[in-house]
Design an enzyme around this catalytic site. Sequence first.
Site: not given
Ligand code: PAF
Length: 286
Positions: A35, A39-40, A153, A187, A190
């Site tokens: 998803a 950010g990714h 995170d 971002m 969820r």
């Molecule tokens: O941050 C996330 O998306 C998840 O916790 C990770 C690091 C991919 C582990 O499943």
Amino acid sequence: MVALPIARSVAELRAGVAAWRQAGASIALVPTMGALHEGHLALVRRGLELADRVVASVFVNPTQFAPQEDFDRYPRDEAGDAGKLASVGCGLLYAPTVGEMYPEGFCTAITLGGPAEGLCGAFRPQMFGGVALVVTKLLLQAQPDFAIFGEKDYQQLQVIRRLTRDLDIPVRVVGVPTVREADGLAMSSRNKYLTAEERADASELYRTLSETAAALAEGAPAGAILERAMAKLAAARFSKIDYLELRDAETLLPLQRVSRPARLLVAAWLGAVRLIDNLPVEPVLG
Ligand code: PAF
């Protein structure tokens, strides 16, 4: 655009990575649950600044969800994710099945302490054990030079830093600053769960966090400042605040005031959606 190669098994991942290694390339791994959003993509871009090649994993990891959590409805869009990854120069997508990651008979667990304690660790007790397990497996499977994670995170990032140090996993863990929407909301995959009204209210989280971080940086005792901030969030329709805490930026031990690099971390609910965010707090010199 050329389609992004997808590895479905550990053997396929290792073959792809081995071919890069033979060509003398350095490698960054970007672990995700898919998803994907900006950010990714910032993680992939950072990976490509540090290494010659980036492999991204997309795996919704069941071991980090509690039974009542959103594993089944967690947003999944592999084709969309693959297109986004290809557009920023990712070289390989690793998308294993649950059976590949946790085959019949799998029974190993990782016990964590230190930065995993408190904060999200207190409210989602199964989460960091599951994250530690899957990240350890991904690192051993891909054997990258760098592993890139978002600071959104932040507790997870510190848990993984500690884990790789404690287990002598030879990788450099790199954190990337949170990417935010125009109104400051961090971002997150969820955010899709927010109603239009909740989305409008959500911007108060970053506003309150920024004001609180600025007040704490002056070095005054944190207690009263944090209480005022929690009252403000409650007034802004946050139905529940799991925590708003000041912690040491590295160990995540609680701090009473800012006298060294610190982190202000929050988890709060808007309706059925739990939002997390955090900001660095550096002591003001003078
Ligand atoms: O941050 C996330 O998306 C998840 O916790 C990770 C690091 C991919 C582990 O499943």
